[in-house]
Design a protein around this motif. Structure first.
Motif, PDB file in Angstrom:
ATOM      1  N   CYS A 381       0.833  -1.201   0.000  1.00 21.66           N
ATOM      2  CA  CYS A 381       0.000   0.000   0.000  1.00 21.66           C
ATOM      3  C   CYS A 381       0.873   1.258   0.000  1.00 21.66           C
ATOM      4  O   CYS A 381       2.096   1.183   0.080  1.00 21.66           O
ATOM      5  N   HIS A 382       0.216   2.415  -0.091  1.00 15.65           N
ATOM      6  CA  HIS A 382       0.905   3.714  -0.162  1.00 15.65           C
ATOM      7  C   HIS A 382       1.840   3.769  -1.365  1.00 15.65           C
ATOM      8  O   HIS A 382       2.904   4.399  -1.298  1.00 15.65           O
ATOM      9  N   CYS A 383       1.460   3.107  -2.450  1.00 16.41           N
ATOM     10  CA  CYS A 383       2.311   3.081  -3.643  1.00 16.41           C
ATOM     11  C   CYS A 383       2.198   4.420  -4.359  1.00 16.41           C
ATOM     12  O   CYS A 383       1.193   4.698  -5.022  1.00 16.41           O
ATOM     13  N   GLY A 384       3.237   5.235  -4.241  1.00 19.95           N
ATOM     14  CA  GLY A 384       3.169   6.590  -4.775  1.00 19.95           C
ATOM     15  C   GLY A 384       4.092   6.857  -5.933  1.00 19.95           C
ATOM     16  O   GLY A 384       4.186   8.001  -6.392  1.00 19.95           O
ATOM     17  N   ALA A 385       4.809   5.840  -6.431  1.00 19.19           N
ATOM     18  CA  ALA A 385       5.734   6.058  -7.539  1.00 19.19           C
ATOM     19  C   ALA A 385       5.896   4.760  -8.319  1.00 19.19           C
ATOM     20  O   ALA A 385       5.528   3.674  -7.858  1.00 19.19           O
ATOM     21  N   GLU A 386       6.478   4.887  -9.495  1.00 26.56           N
ATOM     22  CA  GLU A 386       6.623   3.740 -10.392  1.00 26.56           C
ATOM     23  C   GLU A 386       7.473   2.636  -9.769  1.00 26.56           C
ATOM     24  O   GLU A 386       7.266   1.447 -10.037  1.00 26.56           O
ATOM     25  N   ASP A 387       8.447   3.020  -8.929  1.00 25.06           N
ATOM     26  CA  ASP A 387       9.314   2.021  -8.289  1.00 25.06           C
ATOM     27  C   ASP A 387       8.520   1.002  -7.477  1.00 25.06           C
ATOM     28  O   ASP A 387       8.990  -0.118  -7.252  1.00 25.06           O
ATOM     29  N   ALA A 388       7.342   1.392  -7.023  1.00 24.73           N
ATOM     30  CA  ALA A 388       6.546   0.487  -6.194  1.00 24.73           C
ATOM     31  C   ALA A 388       6.165  -0.778  -6.953  1.00 24.73           C
ATOM     32  O   ALA A 388       6.136  -1.870  -6.379  1.00 24.73           O
ATOM     33  N   ILE A 389       5.887  -0.647  -8.242  1.00 24.61           N
ATOM     34  CA  ILE A 389       5.478  -1.819  -9.021  1.00 24.61           C
ATOM     35  C   ILE A 389       6.640  -2.792  -9.162  1.00 24.61           C
ATOM     36  O   ILE A 389       6.476  -4.007  -8.996  1.00 24.61           O
ATOM     37  N   ALA A 390       7.832  -2.272  -9.463  1.00 21.92           N
ATOM     38  CA  ALA A 390       9.002  -3.140  -9.564  1.00 21.92           C
ATOM     39  C   ALA A 390       9.287  -3.824  -8.227  1.00 21.92           C
ATOM     40  O   ALA A 390       9.640  -5.010  -8.181  1.00 21.92           O
ATOM     41  N   THR A 391       9.109  -3.088  -7.131  1.00 20.13           N
ATOM     42  CA  THR A 391       9.328  -3.660  -5.806  1.00 20.13           C
ATOM     43  C   THR A 391       8.330  -4.772  -5.515  1.00 20.13           C
ATOM     44  O   THR A 391       8.683  -5.827  -4.973  1.00 20.13           O
ATOM     45  N   SER A 392       7.068  -4.553  -5.874  1.00 24.64           N
ATOM     46  CA  SER A 392       6.048  -5.575  -5.618  1.00 24.64           C
ATOM     47  C   SER A 392       6.334  -6.843  -6.416  1.00 24.64           C
ATOM     48  O   SER A 392       6.199  -7.960  -5.907  1.00 24.64           O
ATOM     49  N   HIS A 393       6.767  -6.673  -7.671  1.00 23.76           N
ATOM     50  CA  HIS A 393       7.091  -7.841  -8.492  1.00 23.76           C
ATOM     51  C   HIS A 393       8.297  -8.585  -7.924  1.00 23.76           C
ATOM     52  O   HIS A 393       8.333  -9.819  -7.938  1.00 23.76           O
ATOM     53  N   GLU A 394       9.284  -7.837  -7.419  1.00 20.08           N
ATOM     54  CA  GLU A 394      10.463  -8.478  -6.845  1.00 20.08           C
ATOM     55  C   GLU A 394      10.098  -9.306  -5.622  1.00 20.08           C
ATOM     56  O   GLU A 394      10.657 -10.384  -5.396  1.00 20.08           O
ATOM     57  N   LEU A 395       9.153  -8.812  -4.825  1.00 23.25           N
ATOM     58  CA  LEU A 395       8.737  -9.519  -3.613  1.00 23.25           C
ATOM     59  C   LEU A 395       7.659 -10.562  -3.880  1.00 23.25           C
ATOM     60  O   LEU A 395       7.315 -11.332  -2.979  1.00 23.25           O
ATOM     61  N   GLY A 396       7.111 -10.561  -5.082  1.00 25.09           N
ATOM     62  CA  GLY A 396       6.047 -11.510  -5.397  1.00 25.09           C
ATOM     63  C   GLY A 396       4.685 -11.091  -4.884  1.00 25.09           C
ATOM     64  O   GLY A 396       3.750 -11.902  -4.830  1.00 25.09           O
ATOM     65  N   ILE A 397       4.541  -9.816  -4.504  1.00 20.14           N
ATOM     66  CA  ILE A 397       3.261  -9.302  -4.004  1.00 20.14           C
ATOM     67  C   ILE A 397       2.449  -8.787  -5.193  1.00 20.14           C
ATOM     68  O   ILE A 397       2.904  -7.922  -5.946  1.00 20.14           O
ATOM     69  N   LYS A 398       1.234  -9.293  -5.343  1.00 13.68           N
ATOM     70  CA  LYS A 398       0.410  -8.929  -6.494  1.00 13.68           C
ATOM     71  C   LYS A 398      -0.732  -7.970  -6.148  1.00 13.68           C
ATOM     72  O   LYS A 398      -1.341  -7.391  -7.046  1.00 13.68           O
ATOM     73  N   LEU A 399      -1.029  -7.818  -4.865  1.00 17.69           N
ATOM     74  CA  LEU A 399      -2.081  -6.894  -4.456  1.00 17.69           C
ATOM     75  C   LEU A 399      -1.456  -5.551  -4.133  1.00 17.69           C
ATOM     76  O   LEU A 399      -0.530  -5.466  -3.313  1.00 17.69           O
ATOM     77  N   MET A 400      -1.963  -4.483  -4.770  1.00 17.13           N
ATOM     78  CA  MET A 400      -1.346  -3.169  -4.631  1.00 17.13           C
ATOM     79  C   MET A 400      -2.402  -2.083  -4.466  1.00 17.13           C
ATOM     80  O   MET A 400      -3.521  -2.199  -4.980  1.00 17.13           O
ATOM     81  N   GLN A 401      -2.024  -1.016  -3.751  1.00 20.84           N
ATOM     82  CA  GLN A 401      -2.934   0.094  -3.490  1.00 20.84           C
ATOM     83  C   GLN A 401      -2.122   1.378  -3.399  1.00 20.84           C
ATOM     84  O   GLN A 401      -1.025   1.402  -2.842  1.00 20.84           O
ATOM     85  N   GLY A 402      -2.668   2.442  -3.947  1.00 20.88           N
ATOM     86  CA  GLY A 402      -1.987   3.736  -3.852  1.00 20.88           C
ATOM     87  C   GLY A 402      -2.344   4.627  -5.013  1.00 20.88           C
ATOM     88  O   GLY A 402      -2.915   4.188  -6.022  1.00 20.88           O
ATOM     89  N   PHE A 403      -1.987   5.908  -4.893  1.00 22.12           N
ATOM     90  CA  PHE A 403      -2.348   6.870  -5.934  1.00 22.12           C
ATOM     91  C   PHE A 403      -1.657   6.564  -7.257  1.00 22.12           C
ATOM     92  O   PHE A 403      -2.227   6.764  -8.327  1.00 22.12           O
ATOM     93  N   TYR A 404      -0.411   6.063  -7.203  1.00 20.26           N
ATOM     94  CA  TYR A 404       0.249   5.726  -8.458  1.00 20.26           C
ATOM     95  C   TYR A 404      -0.419   4.525  -9.120  1.00 20.26           C
ATOM     96  O   TYR A 404      -0.515   4.455 -10.348  1.00 20.26           O
ATOM     97  N   ILE A 405      -0.895   3.578  -8.322  1.00 19.59           N
ATOM     98  CA  ILE A 405      -1.568   2.404  -8.881  1.00 19.59           C
ATOM     99  C   ILE A 405      -2.866   2.835  -9.565  1.00 19.59           C
ATOM    100  O   ILE A 405      -3.218   2.318 -10.639  1.00 19.59           O
ATOM    101  N   ASP A 406      -3.592   3.788  -8.956  1.00 20.94           N
ATOM    102  CA  ASP A 406      -4.799   4.309  -9.607  1.00 20.94           C
ATOM    103  C   ASP A 406      -4.453   4.881 -10.980  1.00 20.94           C
ATOM    104  O   ASP A 406      -5.152   4.651 -11.977  1.00 20.94           O
ATOM    105  N   LYS A 407      -3.351   5.635 -11.026  1.00 24.02           N
ATOM    106  CA  LYS A 407      -2.901   6.235 -12.290  1.00 24.02           C
ATOM    107  C   LYS A 407      -2.450   5.162 -13.269  1.00 24.02           C
ATOM    108  O   LYS A 407      -2.760   5.215 -14.467  1.00 24.02           O
ATOM    109  N   TYR A 408      -1.740   4.172 -12.761  1.00 26.09           N
ATOM    110  CA  TYR A 408      -1.245   3.080 -13.596  1.00 26.09           C
ATOM    111  C   TYR A 408      -2.400   2.318 -14.248  1.00 26.09           C
ATOM    112  O   TYR A 408      -2.364   2.007 -15.450  1.00 26.09           O
TER     113      TYR A 408
END
Length: 438
Positions: A381-408
């Motif tokens: 959660c609190h995903c506010g930048a593009e780096d968050a998506i790369a971080t989630s993929h690296e950790l294997g986390i597929k559920l995401m929330q945040g203003f950047y995700i809304d934009k994405y």
């Protein structure tokens, strides 16, 4: 013995920078067996540069400077400079290691200690590096002078232009009654926000699974008490959230919005989940609806009263709700046992510190912890930048929330629509060319 350990004075005739420069000039002919260490506390994250951190760091140097006729300077940027006479590198490093331990969870110190590539300290042997130390003292004075000139220029500009905004008044216990009364009487439905939690797979359409419902605190403050800072005291604000919880439950119980009948999450105080207001909402919900709702609890609230949490958890799970633990960072995650605590989901807060932490040798701790928790049971959660998506993929986390995700998600849909349009146009041109050839 020269023990200049006065607190930082950022400007004026007796600023630590000026005292530091004067001191270095005075010892210019007495550099034998002197060493200095520049401790770069300014490179730590802001949450490690609060006043109590700086006081403790400065106090940690007291034994060293007392034993070796030393001096410590606390500069305007929060750095420390320690100068000693007769102390070996090993003796000085004992103090430095204590400082490293104090800030060991800062991303800058997450890697292995390498004296040759150290970002935390710069060392000076004054027999050979006196010129380097005086250059540092001069630069620190110049930096301070630049800062003072800038602040004065800003103050003059404010005098001739728009006056600076008055600082907001910190929330006090005496304000609680008035604010809580306003919350109970105001129509807060227009302040309610929704933010979806998405299932984000690589190269696949993001799927909204449920949405979190919450009140906009900024709008609430402007509406109810614009002159005060509702977030200035976290414990008083925590008390106010109990009133906000109940207003949210009333809105949900009385609402006629079909999009709010299922598949949402509520961040509640544990006491709210055990209140009559929650029971009233619960009685209006069918079993299938309850199974689509997630109740989130804050980490601090859970540990404040384990007994109440355990009771609330068992009650909610018996009724069919899913339980989520919120307020988790990469620093607190290793201390959480999701299965033992009985949570269906855990929200891990993203920030740049998490992304950077994963690049250090200690990053494997987080990766292993995520595997233990189960990445399929975690929300970044609190995903506010593009780096968050790369971080989630690296950790294997597929559920995401945040203003950047809304934009994405919005951009992803627009991109697919554009590709479909281009494909349709190309097919149309192909058919037209075929008809022309025929």
């Amino acid at each position: 013995m020269d023990n200049s350990t006065s607190t930082k004075q950022p400007e004026g005739q007796f600023s630590q920078e000026k005292v530091f420069l004067d001191y270095v000039k005075r010892i210019g002919k007495q550099t034998d067996n002197r060493r200095a260490v520049h401790v770069h506390l300014s490179r730590l994250r802001p949450y490690h540069q609060r006043d109590h951190h700086l006081r403790i760091a400065q106090n940690a140097c007291e034994d060293l400077i007392a034993k070796f006729s030393g001096t410590v300077f606390r500069l305007h940027n929060n750095d420390l400079v320690v100068v000693t006479t007769g102390a070996s590198v090993a003796q000085i490093d004992e103090t430095i290691l204590r400082l490293r331990y104090l800030f060991s969870d800062d991303p800058m110190l997450a890697g292995d200690y390498d004296l040759q590539a150290d970002q935390f300290c710069s060392w000076f042997d004054l027999d050979h590096q006196y010129a380097d130390l005086i250059a540092l003292a001069v630069k620190m004075n110049e930096d301070l002078d630049t800062q003072i000139r800038r602040e004065k220029a800003e103050a003059i500009a404010a005098m001739h232009g728009k006056p600076p905004a008055k600082p907001k008044i910190p929330l006090m216990p005496s304000h609680l009654a008035a604010v809580s009364k306003a919350i109970n009487q105001a129509d807060l439905s227009s302040l309610m926000k929704r933010q979806s939690i998405f299932l984000v797979n690589k190269d696949q359409k993001p799927e909204a699974l449920f949405k979190e419902l919450f009140f906009s605190i900024d709008q609430l403050q402007q509406t109810l008490l614009p002159t005060h800072d509702l977030l200035s005291n976290r414990w008083l604000f925590q008390d106010l959230t109990r009133y906000l919880d109940k207003r949210m439950l009333v809105i949900l119980r009385q609402n006629d919005d079909s999009s709010l009948t299922r598949s949402y999450s509520l961040n509640l105080n544990i006491s709210t989940a055990l209140s009559d207001e929650f029971l009233k909402l619960d009685h209006t919900l069918g079993e299938s609806v309850r199974r689509s709702i997630v109740i989130e609890f804050q980490l601090l609230d859970v540990f404040a009263d384990i007994g109440s949490f355990t009771f609330a958890r068992d009650f909610l799970r018996e009724r069919g709700y899913k339980i989520c633990l919120d307020g988790i960072t990469h620093l607190s995650l290793p201390m959480i046992d999701r299965r033992t605590m009985g949570f269906d989901l855990i929200k891990l807060q993203w920030n740049q510190d998490l992304t950077k932490f994963l690049t250090t040798p200690r990053g494997d701790e987080i990766r292993n912890t995520v595997k233990k928790v189960d990445p399929n049971r975690m929300i970044l959660c609190h995903c506010g930048a593009e780096d968050a998506i790369a971080t989630s993929h690296e950790l294997g986390i597929k559920l995401m929330q945040g203003f950047y995700i809304d934009k994405y998600v919005k951009n992803w849909a627009a991109s697919k629509k554009e590709k479909s349009k281009n494909l349709a146009d190309a097919m149309g041109r192909h058919r037209a060319e075929a008809d022309h050839d025929a």
